[in-house]
Design an enzyme around this catalytic site. Structure first.
Site, PDB file in Angstrom:
ATOM      1  N   ASP A 206       0.816  -1.210   0.000  1.00 32.45           N
ATOM      2  CA  ASP A 206       0.000   0.000   0.000  1.00 32.45           C
ATOM      3  C   ASP A 206       0.855   1.268   0.000  1.00 32.45           C
ATOM      4  OD1 ASP A 206      -2.359   1.530   0.255  1.00 32.45           O
ATOM      5  OD2 ASP A 206      -2.183   1.538   2.442  1.00 32.45           O
ATOM      6  N   GLU A 450       3.110  -8.508   7.250  1.00 33.35           N
ATOM      7  CA  GLU A 450       1.886  -9.176   6.796  1.00 33.35           C
ATOM      8  C   GLU A 450       2.073 -10.061   5.570  1.00 33.35           C
ATOM      9  OE1 GLU A 450      -1.485  -6.619   6.384  1.00 33.35           O
ATOM     10  OE2 GLU A 450      -1.213  -5.681   8.329  1.00 33.35           O
ATOM     11  N   TYR A 503      -7.118  -3.321  12.241  1.00 35.40           N
ATOM     12  CA  TYR A 503      -7.873  -2.128  11.812  1.00 35.40           C
ATOM     13  C   TYR A 503      -9.342  -2.282  12.165  1.00 35.40           C
ATOM     14  CZ  TYR A 503      -3.685  -0.372   9.644  1.00 35.40           C
ATOM     15  OH  TYR A 503      -2.412   0.119   9.449  1.00 35.40           O
ATOM     16  N   GLU A 539       0.368  -1.670  14.222  1.00 39.02           N
ATOM     17  CA  GLU A 539      -0.383  -0.735  13.368  1.00 39.02           C
ATOM     18  C   GLU A 539      -1.815  -0.663  13.884  1.00 39.02           C
ATOM     19  OE1 GLU A 539      -0.421  -1.469   9.105  1.00 39.02           O
ATOM     20  OE2 GLU A 539       1.719  -1.937   9.106  1.00 39.02           O
TER      21      GLU A 539
HETATM   22  C1  GCB Z   1      -1.597  -2.485   6.671  1.00 34.17           C
HETATM   23  C2  GCB Z   1      -0.295  -2.394   6.001  1.00 34.17           C
HETATM   24  C3  GCB Z   1       0.057  -0.972   5.575  1.00 34.17           C
HETATM   25  C4  GCB Z   1      -1.166  -0.284   5.011  1.00 34.17           C
HETATM   26  C5  GCB Z   1      -2.225  -0.217   6.101  1.00 34.17           C
HETATM   27  C6  GCB Z   1      -3.523   0.436   5.606  1.00 34.17           C
HETATM   28  O1  GCB Z   1      -1.904  -3.453   7.327  1.00 34.17           O
HETATM   29  O2  GCB Z   1       0.751  -2.946   6.753  1.00 34.17           O
HETATM   30  O3  GCB Z   1       1.095  -1.017   4.637  1.00 34.17           O
HETATM   31  O4  GCB Z   1      -0.883   0.997   4.521  1.00 34.17           O
HETATM   32  O5  GCB Z   1      -2.531  -1.519   6.524  1.00 34.17           O
HETATM   33  O6  GCB Z   1      -3.670   1.632   5.771  1.00 34.17           O
HETATM   34  O7  GCB Z   1      -4.331  -0.264   5.029  1.00 34.17           O
END
Ligand code: GCB
Length: 651
Positions: A206, A450, A503, A539
């Site tokens: 990403d 990941e 997330y 994260e």
């Molecule tokens: C993740 C990734 C990261 C992305 C982020 C997102 O899990 O490690 O590279 O930018 O999520 O914002 O989706």
């Protein structure tokens, strides 16, 4: 793997000289000393992208043989910088294939006439595959866009009447299933929809695949007998600091080595001789992270002097390496620095900014470090690739603790778990450890982010990469970053610390902030329950468009980002009393990605905009991080006085 060898490079790679040069020697950062000079080659270079259908015209016409301007039009291209966003040409922005850089350099006369001088060309980073010629002669190839490589060009610059040299660098940004990060080239063959020969580069990570000469390019000299590498590890015995050193020499078999360690006042505190040994420093000043001590980031200087006999007579070389004395250890539930529990309250970053893309820039770097200190962040992860050496040096100087990640991101295709990929991954880890092993700020290696490591071959793959990394550097723990969805992650049994991204209320149950606490607690209990290893929330975050406001909070508003963070923090506050040893926000700043319907001019999960202006969440996090610093302080008075001194203390 060289381009052209694997089918996946398809039309984009030339058939060239075989595989990349084997790893050789040390990778000491070029520093000036009485025996070493540097010449920086930053500035404008000649540039051309090879837009031919095959992308091979440059090789067919041997553009490296003559000045680039003689084989066609050139652009002025700044170095360091990505080439993508500098111009107004949409085709160049999204170009995939070979681009050519060239620079003529006038050399000091001594460099081209003194045969006892070794002249080295060093390229900080060329993304992704690079081939280098000097005066039309091939001198180096390198695979991998985030680590430096070098070529000894003494013979070339000392062989003729010329006191200048022409450096040509061809760079290919194509990613294949075996590169790190991986990617695929997809040919679109339906001629009713696409023009003939149409292809796109597909990646599973990403961030935008910026390319070019991203970091400083320079020439430096050493004597022909020279200090090739230094490895330092440190320990403590009561109050005595232990500095174990190992020095390797090239260019002479008959030499003596003297080492001395100076404190910050320049006083010699320990001395030794020979290629390896241990220096003992009574009442040592330890290297402490930012906000953990009144004098964080204490650095000694290890001065190494080589006296060698060469065919031409005696020669000397000097190199001074900054050294921080500190220990790192991991228990079932704690991460210890100098024997004290350390809690990572920090960020994930990207090397990313307007116009320059991933190009190194001192002003940007200082702004970022000033923001980190303002925020009260004590750490970051180099998501998702190694950062510039200058960044790591600043971390040493400011006490910002680093989880040093290799470019193992977006590894999801089964073919990316085969032997070709594995061998390359091992090599990248070797290059990374070789470059960063002496930085006290680096406390852990991260071998990937990941990966699809619930796939069966991934277990073996990561077992091997992690074991190899531990052999390369037994002094640091190793992790890789998993995802809360990857319950059956086959790599996790091998890591020392579990880093997990989640997330909640963003990619799942979006809009439902009320489920975060339950889901996050379940996540922590599951991982810790299965493995009894410290866990870092590596994260978490929410897409936020600066200036969007909505209360009650709705997705993409600044209020939603704040509320999501608050939900996470309430669980983190419980679990950090048990086994959670850190929290790293995604992300420090907004950054550019590929174009997709999910991204509005890039990823907007930054707590700062791409221009480094705070969103509302930055203030929330700042308050939290300073509070955490005070709670996990080494001495209460310490943090307070330090921060008042720097006019940083926010309370
Ligand atoms: C993740 C990734 C990261 C992305 C982020 C997102 O899990 O490690 O590279 O930018 O999520 O914002 O989706």
């Amino acid at each position: 793997m060289a381009p052209g060898q694997a089918g996946a490079w398809g039309a984009l790679g030339p058939l060239l000289w075989g595989c990349a040069l084997a790893l050789q020697g040390g990778m000491l950062y070029p520093r000036e000393s009485p025996s070493r000079e540097r010449k920086e080659l930053d500035g404008l270079w000649g540039f051309r992208a090879d837009f031919s259908d095959s992308r091979r015209r440059g090789f067919e016409q041997q553009w490296y043989r003559r000045p680039l301007r003689e084989s066609g039009p050139t652009l002025d291209m700044p170095v360091p910088s990505s080439f993508n966003d500098v111009g107004q040409d949409a085709q160049l922005r999204s170009f995939v294939g070979w681009v050519w850089y060239e620079r003529e350099v006038a050399l000091p006369q001594r460099w081209s006439q003194d045969l006892d001088t070794r002249v080295v060309l060093r390229i900080g980073s060329a993304h992704y595959y690079a081939i280098v010629w000097v005066n039309g002669v091939h001198v180096a190839e390198h695979e991998g866009g985030h680590l430096p490589f070098e070529a000894d060009i003494s013979k070339l610059v000392q062989s003729g009447p010329l006191s200048s040299c022409r450096i040509t660098i061809a760079i290919n940004n194509t990613l294949t299933p075996h590169t790190l990060p991986p990617g695929t080239i997809q040919y679109k063959t339906d001629t009713s929809k696409y023009p003939k020969g149409y292809f796109i580069q597909d990646t599973k990570f990403d961030f935008f695949n910026y390319a070019g000469l991203h970091r400083p390019v320079l020439l430096y000299t050493t004597p022909t007998a020279y200090i090739d590498d230094i490895t330092v590890t440190t320990g403590m015995d009561q109050d005595t600091g232990l500095v174990n050193y190992q020095v390797s020499v090239q260019g002479s078999e008959h030499f003596q080595l003297e080492v001395c360690l100076r404190d910050e006042e320049g006083k010699v505190v320990a001395e030794g001789t020979g290629g390896r040994g241990q220096l003992q420093v009574p009442n040592a000043n330890l290297w402490w992270p930012y906000l953990m001590h009144e004098h964080p980031a204490y650095l000694y200087s290890l001065e190494v002097k080589l006296t060698a006999q060469t065919a031409a007579g005696p020669a000397s070389d000097f190199y001074a390496l900054p050294v921080g004395i500190r220990t790192v250890a991991v228990t079932e539930s704690q991460f210890l620095i100098n024997g004290k529990p350390f809690y990572f309250h920090g960020v994930n970053k990207h090397e990313d900014a307007d116009i320059r893309g991933k190009g190194f820039d001192w002003s940007l770097l200082m702004k970022d470090f000033n923001l980190l200190r303002w925020l009260g962040a004590n750490s970051f992860r180099t998501s998702h690739y190694p950062y510039a050496e200058e960044v790591m040096q600043l971390c040493d100087r400011y006490g910002i603790v680093v989880i040093d990640e290799c470019p193992g991101v977006g590894i999801v295709l089964p073919e990316s778990f085969g032997n070709v990929s594995l061998q390359h991954h091992l090599q990248v880890m070797e290059e990374l450890v070789r470059r960063d092993k002496n930085h006290p700020a680096v406390v852990m290696w991260s071998v990937a982010n990941e990966p699809a490591s619930f796939l069966t071959p991934a277990g073996y793959y990561f077992k091997t990469v992690i074991a190899h990394t531990k052999t390369l550097d037994p002094s640091r723990p190793v992790t890789f970053v998993t995802n809360s969805n990857y319950a059956a992650d086959l790599g996790v049994p091998y890591v020392d610390v579990i880093c997990v991204n989640s997330y909640y209320s963003w990619y799942h149950d979006y809009g439902h902030l009320e489920v975060i606490q339950l889901q996050l607690a379940t996540q922590f209990e599951a991982w810790y329950g299965a493995y009894q290893k410290p866990v870092i929330q590596s994260e978490y975050g929410a897409e936020t468009i600066a200036g969007f406001h909505q209360d009650p909070p709705l997705m993409f508003s600044e209020e939603y980002q704040r509320s999501l963070l608050e939900q996470y923090h309430s669980v983190l506050d419980q679990k950090r009393k048990e086994y959670v040893v850190g929290e790293l926000i995604w992300n420090f700043a907004d950054f550019m990605t590929n174009q997709t319907p999910q991204r509005a001019l890039g990823n907007k999960k930054g707590i700062f905009t791409r221009q480094r202006q705070p969103k509302s969440a930055a203030f929330l996090l700042r308050e939290r991080y300073w509070r955490l610093a005070n709670e996990t302080r080494y001495h209460r008075s310490v943090v307070k006085s330090q921060c008042l001194g720097n006019s940083l203390f926010p309370f």
